[in-house]
Design a protein around this motif. Sequence first.
Motif, PDB file in Angstrom:
ATOM      1  N   TRP A   1     -29.841 -21.163  41.346  1.00 36.95           N
ATOM      2  CA  TRP A   1     -28.887 -20.353  40.580  1.00 36.95           C
ATOM      3  C   TRP A   1     -29.623 -19.387  39.658  1.00 36.95           C
ATOM      4  CZ3 TRP A   1     -24.329 -19.726  42.294  1.00 36.95           C
ATOM      5  CH2 TRP A   1     -23.664 -20.752  42.963  1.00 36.95           C
TER       6      TRP A   1
ATOM      7  N   HIS B   1     -30.525 -16.391  41.839  1.00 38.69           N
ATOM      8  CA  HIS B   1     -29.349 -15.569  42.135  1.00 38.69           C
ATOM      9  C   HIS B   1     -28.862 -14.823  40.892  1.00 38.69           C
ATOM     10  CE1 HIS B   1     -28.672 -16.719  46.274  1.00 38.69           C
ATOM     11  NE2 HIS B   1     -28.818 -18.009  45.967  1.00 38.69           N
ATOM     12  N   SER B   2     -28.901 -15.489  39.765  1.00 34.19           N
ATOM     13  CA  SER B   2     -28.444 -14.858  38.524  1.00 34.19           C
ATOM     14  C   SER B   2     -29.345 -13.696  38.134  1.00 34.19           C
ATOM     15  CB  SER B   2     -28.426 -15.873  37.380  1.00 34.19           C
ATOM     16  OG  SER B   2     -27.533 -16.908  37.656  1.00 34.19           O
TER      17      SER B   2
ATOM     18  N   TRP C   1     -27.360 -22.241  34.698  1.00 36.83           N
ATOM     19  CA  TRP C   1     -27.473 -20.982  35.437  1.00 36.83           C
ATOM     20  C   TRP C   1     -26.282 -20.816  36.378  1.00 36.83           C
ATOM     21  CZ3 TRP C   1     -30.441 -17.306  33.820  1.00 36.83           C
ATOM     22  CH2 TRP C   1     -31.591 -17.605  33.114  1.00 36.83           C
ATOM     23  N   ARG C   2     -25.803 -21.898  36.921  1.00 37.38           N
ATOM     24  CA  ARG C   2     -24.635 -21.837  37.802  1.00 37.38           C
ATOM     25  C   ARG C   2     -23.407 -21.367  37.026  1.00 37.38           C
ATOM     26  NH1 ARG C   2     -20.270 -25.079  39.170  1.00 37.38           N
ATOM     27  NH2 ARG C   2     -19.708 -25.031  41.368  1.00 37.38           N
TER      28      ARG C   2
ATOM     29  N   TYR D   1     -23.734 -17.693  36.272  1.00 37.09           N
ATOM     30  CA  TYR D   1     -23.466 -16.886  37.472  1.00 37.09           C
ATOM     31  C   TYR D   1     -21.963 -16.788  37.720  1.00 37.09           C
ATOM     32  CZ  TYR D   1     -23.795 -15.170  42.261  1.00 37.09           C
ATOM     33  OH  TYR D   1     -23.663 -14.412  43.404  1.00 37.09           O
TER      34      TYR D   1
END
Length: 158
Positions: free
Chosen positions: A16, A19-20, A35-36, A39
């Motif tokens: 994550w 991706h972030s 982080w998830r 996001y």
Amino acid sequence: MEHHNPYLIEDTDELWLLHSQKEFRTKKREELESWRDMYMRCLDEREARLSAITANIKQSQDKSIPIRTTKLAYVDSVVKPPRNVARQQARNGIFDNRPVSTTAKLSALAKSGEAGKISVPNPGSRAGERSSNAASLKPKKAPLMAKTLSFFKNRFKR
């Protein structure tokens, strides 16, 4: 995958993060936010911003579209055919020189009840005139067509 396997949430934090950072470089994590979660929050903010923009654009377009009105052409004048149609009608003997009645005259006749008394010429009565004029006026061949036909005649004689 995390929805069906909740035990993976702890191990996917690094993914994550990647991706972030890839999609939301300027955004920062809030306090105690994974982080998830960051996001998902940024994704929701982006969708909300885009939906607000599309609503604004749609609203401005609805305001700018004019109200459509129906307009009649040739209301107070005689309808003229295009030049090429008038020439063909004159050549074939079907040109009608009488002026076409306007919509105001027709509606006045309809209101007075005299619309049924108007005599309309029978198109079949002028059919004989057209055939006699068409026979006497043989269409002239174009020069290029005449040249091509003469070429074909000479070619097949050999």
